[in-house]
Design an enzyme around this catalytic site. Sequence first.
Site, PDB file in Angstrom:
ATOM      1  N   VAL A  45      21.594  57.576  22.516  1.00 22.95           N
ATOM      2  CA  VAL A  45      20.228  57.589  23.045  1.00 22.95           C
ATOM      3  C   VAL A  45      19.798  56.196  23.472  1.00 22.95           C
ATOM      4  O   VAL A  45      19.225  55.983  24.540  1.00 22.95           O
ATOM      5  CB  VAL A  45      19.251  58.165  22.003  1.00 22.95           C
ATOM      6  CG1 VAL A  45      17.808  57.956  22.450  1.00 22.95           C
ATOM      7  CG2 VAL A  45      19.531  59.636  21.777  1.00 22.95           C
ATOM      8  N   ASP A  57       5.717  46.816  69.986  1.00 28.22           N
ATOM      9  CA  ASP A  57       4.888  46.831  71.181  1.00 28.22           C
ATOM     10  C   ASP A  57       4.300  45.445  71.397  1.00 28.22           C
ATOM     11  O   ASP A  57       4.090  44.696  70.439  1.00 28.22           O
ATOM     12  CB  ASP A  57       3.732  47.822  71.011  1.00 28.22           C
ATOM     13  CG  ASP A  57       4.166  49.249  71.301  1.00 28.22           C
ATOM     14  OD1 ASP A  57       5.072  49.431  72.120  1.00 28.22           O
ATOM     15  OD2 ASP A  57       3.588  50.163  70.695  1.00 28.22           O
ATOM     16  N   ASP A 110       4.809  58.113  71.525  1.00 24.48           N
ATOM     17  CA  ASP A 110       5.661  57.248  70.707  1.00 24.48           C
ATOM     18  C   ASP A 110       6.181  57.966  69.466  1.00 24.48           C
ATOM     19  O   ASP A 110       7.082  57.471  68.788  1.00 24.48           O
ATOM     20  CB  ASP A 110       4.884  56.001  70.249  1.00 24.48           C
ATOM     21  CG  ASP A 110       4.561  55.068  71.399  1.00 24.48           C
ATOM     22  OD1 ASP A 110       5.309  55.083  72.388  1.00 24.48           O
ATOM     23  OD2 ASP A 110       3.572  54.327  71.299  1.00 24.48           O
ATOM     24  N   GLU A 163      23.716  46.623  22.783  1.00 28.47           N
ATOM     25  CA  GLU A 163      23.580  47.503  21.619  1.00 28.47           C
ATOM     26  C   GLU A 163      24.871  48.279  21.370  1.00 28.47           C
ATOM     27  O   GLU A 163      25.349  48.388  20.227  1.00 28.47           O
ATOM     28  CB  GLU A 163      22.408  48.459  21.837  1.00 28.47           C
ATOM     29  CG  GLU A 163      21.061  47.762  21.949  1.00 28.47           C
ATOM     30  CD  GLU A 163      19.971  48.701  22.444  1.00 28.47           C
ATOM     31  OE1 GLU A 163      20.055  49.905  22.145  1.00 28.47           O
ATOM     32  OE2 GLU A 163      19.039  48.237  23.131  1.00 28.47           O
ATOM     33  N   ASN A 179      15.464  50.003  21.155  1.00 21.58           N
ATOM     34  CA  ASN A 179      15.286  50.692  22.431  1.00 21.58           C
ATOM     35  C   ASN A 179      13.808  50.867  22.770  1.00 21.58           C
ATOM     36  O   ASN A 179      13.386  50.715  23.913  1.00 21.58           O
ATOM     37  CB  ASN A 179      15.968  52.061  22.357  1.00 21.58           C
ATOM     38  CG  ASN A 179      16.231  52.658  23.722  1.00 21.58           C
ATOM     39  OD1 ASN A 179      16.755  51.999  24.589  1.00 21.58           O
ATOM     40  ND2 ASN A 179      15.853  53.909  23.892  1.00 21.58           N
ATOM     41  N   ASP A 193      12.618  47.838  25.758  1.00 26.90           N
ATOM     42  CA  ASP A 193      12.940  48.420  27.067  1.00 26.90           C
ATOM     43  C   ASP A 193      11.764  48.417  28.044  1.00 26.90           C
ATOM     44  O   ASP A 193      11.774  47.705  29.040  1.00 26.90           O
ATOM     45  CB  ASP A 193      13.461  49.851  26.895  1.00 26.90           C
ATOM     46  CG  ASP A 193      14.979  49.884  26.765  1.00 26.90           C
ATOM     47  OD1 ASP A 193      15.576  48.815  26.542  1.00 26.90           O
ATOM     48  OD2 ASP A 193      15.559  50.974  26.883  1.00 26.90           O
TER      49      ASP A 193
END
Length: 945
Positions: free
Chosen positions: A302, A349, A665, A730, A767, A771
């Site tokens: 996980v 243009d 266009d 990890e 985690n 994270d």
Amino acid sequence: MSSPEDRRSTAPAGWHLRGAADALASFGVNPATGLAPDEAACRLKTDGANELRSAPPTPVWRKVLAQFQDPLVYLLLAAIVIAAGAWIAEGAAGAPVDAIVVAAVVLLNAALGLAQEHKAANAAAALRSMTSASSTVLRNLERKVIPSADLVRGDILVLSEGDSVGADARLVAVNQLRISEAPLTGESEPVTKDPRTLGGVVPLGDRRNMVYRGTAVVQGTGRAVVTGTAMDTEVGAIAGLLERTKAEPTPLQKEISGVSRVLGATVIGIAVVVMATIVLVNGVSSIDDLRTVLLLGISLAVAAVPEGLPAILSVVLAVGVQHMARRNAIVKQLHAVETLGSASVIAADKTGTLTRNEMTIRRIITASGQVELTGTGYRPEGDVLVNGREADHPAALYEASLVLTGGAVANDAQLKERDGEWEIQGDPTDAAFLVGARKMGAAAERVRGYERLGELPFTSERKLMSALARNKHVGNLSLVTKGAPDVLLQRCTGLQIGDEVVPFDRVRKDKVLADVEVLAAEGFRTLGVASRLFTEGDLQEPDVLKEADEVSLVFLGVAGIMDPPREEAAAAVAEARRAGIRVVMITGDHPGTALRVANDLGIAQQGDKAATGAELDELGEEGLRLITGSVSVYARVAPHNKLQIVDALQAQGHVVAMTGDGVNDAPALKSADIGIAMGITGTEVTKEAAKMILTDDNFVTIVSAVRQGRVIFANIEKFLRYLLSSNMGEVLTVFLGVVFAGAIGLGGATDENIAVPLLATQILWINLVTDAGPALAMGVDPELGDVMARQPRRITDSIIGLRMWSSIFSIGLVMAAVSLLSIDVFLPGGLVEGNDSLEVARTAGFTTLVFAQLFNAFNSRSETFSAFHRPFANKWLWAAVVVAVALQLAVVEVPVLQQAFGTASMDVLHWGVCVALASAVLWTDEVRKVGCRVIRRRPAVLHAG
């Protein structure tokens, strides 16, 4: 006036069978004045907004449930069951700490996912509001541009070329009106509209007296009374199909999801290997041992997969796009940000994008001389000079007055003064004639003497516009035509000289063409004006003009219109070239005018030539490839030529950004990799076809958007590098810790059968803490290096290449080494002799890994720049790091968290060792970056030598 109930009860499908007068009476509206604002507001309140019903909002409980519908969450739920089962099997003594901690992690992950999803949804909603469609209506005699969502039944729609029809409506009056109904009927050919009442059973595609929501005006003008809004429209009848349509993930999201899946499968395999290694090395002799092994394997799988990547990516893209919108570039589709960073050609243009779009008539050349008007912009102030002097020249002044009168009569623009400032509504070139006529008072007086009866609208193919007007004093009818001089001359047989008309022979026409070339060479846009006086009986229908009437015209003169280049555009062109982006100018103007502006801006060099649309039409595929590979200025182009240019450039491997404003266009904008519509002068059709809208119509904004797109993409690379390398750390910490448990003293540090470097709950904590926060902060990192000094990224390049993977693995290896070394330092035995307990040593390894990941956040801000380069530029990153450090202090020192996560208090020495070892991640990467910078500079040094 009818009641709201009466208006709603009328079946929308029957309006084509009823007369226009009946429709106007039903809604109580005068077509000449429109609704009163108060009445429109009342109807809007009664009937609701003119918006299609979308899918009902997802209930909160479904959003919450969706956070748990993920294979990785299933693994965590399995971990909870395993921990709880082991706790029950062991007698249910005390609290099931492991199960509670894992459950808390699951809930916190769900909360973070909900927050990120909510932020991304809000950002997307804000972008949708910025790109909402608008419509022109008549309210109390005044034309107003309002959001299409505010249209109500009874509103008088004012339709013109390029408009997107905002509601179903019954036509009241038309002038050469043609509507593209392909989105509704699938018929590609535009439908010519006629307000006359129909009878019998008429299919949708044949209802020529109706216009429908979502269709587009491709030619002409018209007025219509709104008969149906929101779900009471033909589009509303099929809105259920839209409700079931799911949004496709962007290419980048697909790549990230693919990486996550591959990484997930790899890590699950590693987790299985780790568990098997533990069992082989240590054996499993109890339920507690089995629980430890299973929880560790699940937690490792996980934690190693950055399951929050898609959500973080959406948030970063949405926030970045909002930032671009505040700088006048509205990106309608998130994946266009990916393409922006890869743009290698910008086809722009000239008018309004590279120039100021403040059209000003500066010169008028007629048969008797040259008249100059001073002053710029739309303020009608300035002097009138003849041949450069203020001397009186009746013939030249009279002829110039006729030119300005004709141009002001054959005109759809409006010039108004508000609070001392003059502003226009309509085409800037048309407005230039209104301003010029006011500067020359006699012309303005003549304009007021005409009543306009009908018109033939301008089209890109004809390059002409005509109007039929009646002289209020004399009563005769005049046709006035203005347009490209070379096209107009072919329809002229007479020439105005003073108050006489003489035959327009070849010599005189060549003289006019020579004058046009001189004006064009000096940077002027040129428009010719001609007229024709009709006698009684010449027109069978005085209010209906045909192209066949644009013959036997009397040529009045040529107007030289100056639209100066934007002062800032030259610098933006140079910046684009420095970024490896080629700038191409495409215009309908004369080649000389185009080249003059292109030379001033640095798009072309002296001696370069412009390619014309006629020349492109004569080329085959190979010829187009050659000419588009070298020519940067295209003049006198038709809409289909733009498509030719885009296709030819794309065939050469270029990523093309194309600007446009007219309805014709739209095909080129759709075909381009990045279609860019003008927010001010652009039509609703081009805005719908484009992926990006410039709210200021400025070329500088395009280059700025490219820079911002590159910054956003660089930030995505940063947080990918950070997340993947940290997660790799990890995985390697646990795997190597199990393999080399004996070498670091871990194997003999406890009487327990299973000894692992990190507990399952500790892995989940890492985690959770390291994270999301730092990754999101890196998503809004400011530009560190000069992103415009790089060549465009190829759209086919993978964002996670071999070099990034090698960096991810090397950083993860250093993280694992220092984390395991910190365990060894404090444990008895191993490579370094220590004297602490397993709990303290494991806490030190756990803390070192957390701090190593936080140091890695600063590493990941650049692949080559030092972490000490502008270290405090990102305040959000520092905030995320401070929060993570505080949480780590709490999990180590707070008793209740110690029990939950298996940690023990540490003294100052322990903390110092953890920080010092963790910083090795920073120093080793600094050494690597020095090497990268040396290698990058080496070719230049060798070349200089």
